[in-house]
Motif scaffolding. Structure first.
Motif, PDB file in Angstrom:
ATOM      1  N   GLN A  13       0.819  -1.287  -0.101  1.00 50.57           N
ATOM      2  CA  GLN A  13       0.101   0.018   0.003  1.00 50.57           C
ATOM      3  C   GLN A  13       0.861   1.291  -0.325  1.00 50.57           C
ATOM      4  OE1 GLN A  13      -2.717  -0.507   3.276  1.00 50.57           O
ATOM      5  NE2 GLN A  13      -4.185  -1.346   2.092  1.00 50.57           N
ATOM      6  N   ALA A  14       0.158   2.215  -0.537  1.00 56.00           N
ATOM      7  CA  ALA A  14       1.012   3.432  -0.560  1.00 56.00           C
ATOM      8  C   ALA A  14       1.457   3.935   1.033  1.00 56.00           C
ATOM      9  CB  ALA A  14       0.186   4.504  -0.980  1.00 56.00           C
ATOM     10  N   LYS A  87       5.038   5.342  -3.382  1.00 55.14           N
ATOM     11  CA  LYS A  87       4.114   5.959  -3.857  1.00 55.14           C
ATOM     12  C   LYS A  87       3.461   5.181  -4.993  1.00 55.14           C
ATOM     13  CE  LYS A  87       6.078  10.651  -2.828  1.00 55.14           C
ATOM     14  NZ  LYS A  87       6.507  11.704  -3.380  1.00 55.14           N
ATOM     15  N   PRO A  88       2.118   5.212  -5.391  1.00 51.42           N
ATOM     16  CA  PRO A  88       1.629   4.496  -6.462  1.00 51.42           C
ATOM     17  C   PRO A  88       2.625   4.812  -8.017  1.00 51.42           C
ATOM     18  CG  PRO A  88      -0.345   5.433  -5.415  1.00 51.42           C
ATOM     19  CD  PRO A  88       0.997   5.993  -4.945  1.00 51.42           C
ATOM     20  N   GLU A  89       3.167   5.888  -8.031  1.00 53.82           N
ATOM     21  CA  GLU A  89       3.868   6.271  -9.112  1.00 53.82           C
ATOM     22  C   GLU A  89       5.323   5.475  -9.273  1.00 53.82           C
ATOM     23  OE1 GLU A  89       2.500   8.434  -7.381  1.00 53.82           O
ATOM     24  OE2 GLU A  89       3.603  10.122  -7.021  1.00 53.82           O
ATOM     25  N   THR A  91       5.562   2.321  -9.063  1.00 58.29           N
ATOM     26  CA  THR A  91       4.878   0.849  -9.589  1.00 58.29           C
ATOM     27  C   THR A  91       5.685   0.827 -10.710  1.00 58.29           C
ATOM     28  OG1 THR A  91       2.731   0.808  -8.613  1.00 58.29           O
ATOM     29  CG2 THR A  91       3.088  -0.570 -10.530  1.00 58.29           C
ATOM     30  N   THR A 123       4.348  -3.402  -7.019  1.00 57.15           N
ATOM     31  CA  THR A 123       3.219  -2.487  -7.365  1.00 57.15           C
ATOM     32  C   THR A 123       2.799  -1.941  -6.007  1.00 57.15           C
ATOM     33  OG1 THR A 123       2.422  -4.220  -8.908  1.00 57.15           O
ATOM     34  CG2 THR A 123       0.767  -2.931  -7.759  1.00 57.15           C
ATOM     35  N   VAL A 124       2.572  -0.637  -5.993  1.00 60.45           N
ATOM     36  CA  VAL A 124       2.219   0.176  -4.993  1.00 60.45           C
ATOM     37  C   VAL A 124       0.449   0.698  -5.185  1.00 60.45           C
ATOM     38  CG1 VAL A 124       2.505   2.294  -3.404  1.00 60.45           C
ATOM     39  CG2 VAL A 124       4.517   0.875  -4.717  1.00 60.45           C
ATOM     40  N   SER A 125      -0.405   0.226  -4.235  1.00 55.92           N
ATOM     41  CA  SER A 125      -1.623   0.540  -4.448  1.00 55.92           C
ATOM     42  C   SER A 125      -1.945   1.819  -3.493  1.00 55.92           C
ATOM     43  CB  SER A 125      -2.705  -0.662  -3.626  1.00 55.92           C
ATOM     44  OG  SER A 125      -2.286  -0.627  -2.382  1.00 55.92           O
ATOM     45  N   SER A 126      -2.968   2.528  -4.126  1.00 54.42           N
ATOM     46  CA  SER A 126      -3.443   4.095  -3.684  1.00 54.42           C
ATOM     47  C   SER A 126      -4.513   3.500  -2.482  1.00 54.42           C
ATOM     48  CB  SER A 126      -3.907   4.849  -4.491  1.00 54.42           C
ATOM     49  OG  SER A 126      -5.012   4.451  -5.363  1.00 54.42           O
TER      50      SER A 126
END
Length: 126
Positions: A13-14, A87-89, A91, A123-126
């Motif tokens: 997770q973020a 952060k999601p970015e 990913t 993979t980073v989820s928001s």
């Protein structure tokens, strides 16, 4: 035969953290500058962080400064990337890379690196 094998990727997770490892074999690990690069879908491979042979010099891409830390353990033939405050970015598939000659400096240009691992997905989820 030079081999680089990444591990440690996953789904987080973020705001979370991951630690990537890159196990090197086939030659004297401590003699070569190393780097971490990443590639997101539809984008070119980009520089993340680099480190000199002795760990005396490091360089980070601006967006990861203060959040990521590159390090190496020459006794264990392993390169690391500690990633915090993800952060999601962030990913992407993350790759470790090695320069081909012992006197080659660490650089931010992916085309300067001769040896690459297979990559590990982050993979980073928001």
């Amino acid at each position: 035969q030079v081999q680089l094998v990444e591990s440690g990727g996953g789904l987080v997770q973020a705001g979370g953290s991951l630690r990537l490892s890159c196990a090197a074999s086939g030659r004297t690990f401590s003699s070569y500058a190393m780097g971490w690069f990443r590639q997101a879908p539809g984008k070119e491979r980009e520089f993340v962080a680099i480190i000199s042979r002795s760990s005396g010099s490091t360089l980070y891409e601006d967006s990861v400064k203060g959040r990521f830390t590159i390090s190496r353990d020459n006794a264990k033939n392993t390169l690391y990337l500690q990633m915090d405050s993800l952060k999601p970015e962030d990913t992407a598939v993350y790759y470790c890379a090695s320069r081909s000659r012992s006197w080659d400096p660490a650089t931010a240009d992916a085309s300067d690196y001769a040896y690459w691992g297979q990559g590990t997905q982050v993979t980073v989820s928001s």
